[in-house]
Design a protein around this motif. Structure first.
Motif, PDB file in Angstrom:
ATOM      1  N   GLU A   1      56.559  -6.340  40.174  1.00 43.02           N
ATOM      2  CA  GLU A   1      55.309  -6.102  39.709  1.00 43.02           C
ATOM      3  C   GLU A   1      54.935  -4.727  40.193  1.00 43.02           C
ATOM      4  O   GLU A   1      55.252  -4.228  41.150  1.00 43.02           O
ATOM      5  CB  GLU A   1      54.247  -6.995  40.808  1.00 43.02           C
ATOM      6  N   ALA A   2      53.515  -4.082  39.385  1.00 46.44           N
ATOM      7  CA  ALA A   2      53.196  -2.668  39.880  1.00 46.44           C
ATOM      8  C   ALA A   2      52.767  -2.533  41.374  1.00 46.44           C
ATOM      9  O   ALA A   2      52.159  -3.601  41.821  1.00 46.44           O
ATOM     10  CB  ALA A   2      51.970  -2.286  38.791  1.00 46.44           C
ATOM     11  N   GLY A   3      53.161  -1.500  41.795  1.00 46.78           N
ATOM     12  CA  GLY A   3      52.771  -1.406  43.235  1.00 46.78           C
ATOM     13  C   GLY A   3      53.495  -1.872  44.374  1.00 46.78           C
ATOM     14  O   GLY A   3      53.186  -1.982  45.614  1.00 46.78           O
TER      15      GLY A   3
ATOM     16  N   PRO B   1      57.817   9.487  38.067  1.00 46.71           N
ATOM     17  CA  PRO B   1      58.070   8.109  37.537  1.00 46.71           C
ATOM     18  C   PRO B   1      57.049   7.082  38.156  1.00 46.71           C
ATOM     19  O   PRO B   1      56.301   7.406  39.196  1.00 46.71           O
ATOM     20  CB  PRO B   1      59.521   7.601  38.544  1.00 46.71           C
ATOM     21  N   ARG B   2      57.039   5.919  37.409  1.00 49.34           N
ATOM     22  CA  ARG B   2      56.096   4.895  38.039  1.00 49.34           C
ATOM     23  C   ARG B   2      56.885   3.816  38.446  1.00 49.34           C
ATOM     24  O   ARG B   2      56.393   3.124  39.403  1.00 49.34           O
ATOM     25  CB  ARG B   2      55.214   4.351  36.880  1.00 49.34           C
ATOM     26  N   LEU B   3      58.120   3.844  38.360  1.00 48.98           N
ATOM     27  CA  LEU B   3      59.011   2.943  38.947  1.00 48.98           C
ATOM     28  C   LEU B   3      60.263   3.783  39.569  1.00 48.98           C
ATOM     29  O   LEU B   3      61.021   4.393  38.819  1.00 48.98           O
ATOM     30  CB  LEU B   3      59.737   2.081  37.906  1.00 48.98           C
ATOM     31  N   LEU B   4      60.377   4.026  40.993  1.00 48.48           N
ATOM     32  CA  LEU B   4      61.459   4.911  41.587  1.00 48.48           C
ATOM     33  C   LEU B   4      62.495   3.826  42.094  1.00 48.48           C
ATOM     34  O   LEU B   4      62.221   2.718  42.907  1.00 48.48           O
ATOM     35  CB  LEU B   4      60.695   5.417  42.745  1.00 48.48           C
TER      36      LEU B   4
ATOM     37  N   LYS C   1      50.875   6.678  46.594  1.00 46.91           N
ATOM     38  CA  LYS C   1      51.019   7.032  45.197  1.00 46.91           C
ATOM     39  C   LYS C   1      51.058   5.773  44.350  1.00 46.91           C
ATOM     40  O   LYS C   1      51.114   5.599  43.089  1.00 46.91           O
ATOM     41  CB  LYS C   1      52.400   7.889  44.873  1.00 46.91           C
ATOM     42  N   ASN C   2      50.996   4.555  45.046  1.00 48.09           N
ATOM     43  CA  ASN C   2      51.016   3.300  44.470  1.00 48.09           C
ATOM     44  C   ASN C   2      52.110   3.066  43.598  1.00 48.09           C
ATOM     45  O   ASN C   2      52.049   2.521  42.622  1.00 48.09           O
ATOM     46  CB  ASN C   2      49.676   2.928  43.677  1.00 48.09           C
TER      47      ASN C   2
END
Ligand code: ATP
Length: 237
Positions: free
Chosen positions: A27-29, A155-158, A186-187
């Motif tokens: 899930e995001a974050g 990235p948004r997913l690291l 950075k959420n």
């Protein structure tokens, strides 16, 4: 909808099924940990998500888009970045130039400059050593550079493969703190692969245990820490 959704993923090396029909999502974050013994298929899972090894079956969705047949560069563009096991820096290049290789697909110089400043703010030791050859750094410092290089792609997913491997305990704590800060400030969503299960389960929101290519447990980090099988297999309890 989860940010990353891995569905029925199977990855084979010849006749060996290193990953067998696994399902998991991020899930995001959130920080999601993948723990498991040597050879359980953790690195293979990450390599498959970033496009370094092809899946033999299944799909990988990023924000609802199936990225599983895209090339690695397109997946970075879709928002995924990997800091690989063993760091894989260019030892004879400066720290700064190593970081810049991570920004390969970023065209705006202002964005690259800002990312570089963010990496230096996160890891002041990397700032101090920016002009040095990467090969001259300690293992812990090299790990910071490897994480920083992945961050340079915005990235948004690291995805982090074994960030604590071969690193002094004090520096491990520092790196764990940095992972939590990246997530919080950075959420950013994070997939953390670790043999140091205690560390990974402590800082993750959700976790999966992988054995022989299959997911055998999943739950909140705290739940897995309390799970008798996990304690016996990975925590030396
Ligand atoms: P480790 O922490 O030791 O890397 P892991 O959980 O990340 O463990 P993988 O590296 O994904 O495990 O390996 C899963 C299985 O696939 C192992 O049996 C390994 O020997 C095998 N394997 C990994 N890479 C290759 C390859 N390039 N060719 C053939 N077999 C491989």
């Amino acid at each position: 909808m989860p940010m990353l959704d891995v569905r029925n993923l199977t990855v084979s090396y010849g006749r060996l099924e290193a990953v067998r029909n696994i399902n998991f999502s991020v899930e995001a974050g959130r920080i999601v940990a993948l723990v498991g013994s040597n050879g359980a298929g953790k690195s293979t899972t990450l390599k498959s998500i970033i496009g370094l090894v092809p899946p033999s079956a299944g799909q990988i969705f990023m924000d609802g888009t199936d990225i599983s047949r895209m090339g690695a560069a397109a997946r970075v563009h879709a928002g995924v970045a990997l800091s690989p096991e063993g760091r894989r820096l260019f030892g004879r290049m400066s720290v700064r130039d190593n970081l810049l290789t991570g920004a390969h697909g970023v065209s705006s110089r202002a964005t690259v400059r800002r990312s570089l400043d963010e990496v230096y703010a996160l890891f002041p030791r990397v700032l101090e050593r920016r002009a040095q050859l990467a090969g001259s750094l300690s293992g812990g410092e090299q790990q910071m550079v490897a994480i920083g290089r992945a961050l340079m792609a915005n990235p948004r997913l690291l995805m982090l493969d074994e960030p604590s491997l071969g690193i002094a305990p004090k520096v491990v704590a520092e790196i764990a703190g940095a992972i939590e800060r990246i997530n919080r400030e950075k959420n950013m969503s994070i997939v953390l692969v670790e043999q140091n299960a205690r560390l990974a389960l402590r800082i993750s929101h959700h976790a999966y245990a992988l054995e022989h290519g299959e997911i055998i447990r999943s739950g909140k980090g705290a739940e897995l820490l309390a799970d008798p099988f996990v304690q016996k297999a990975y925590l030396g309890v």
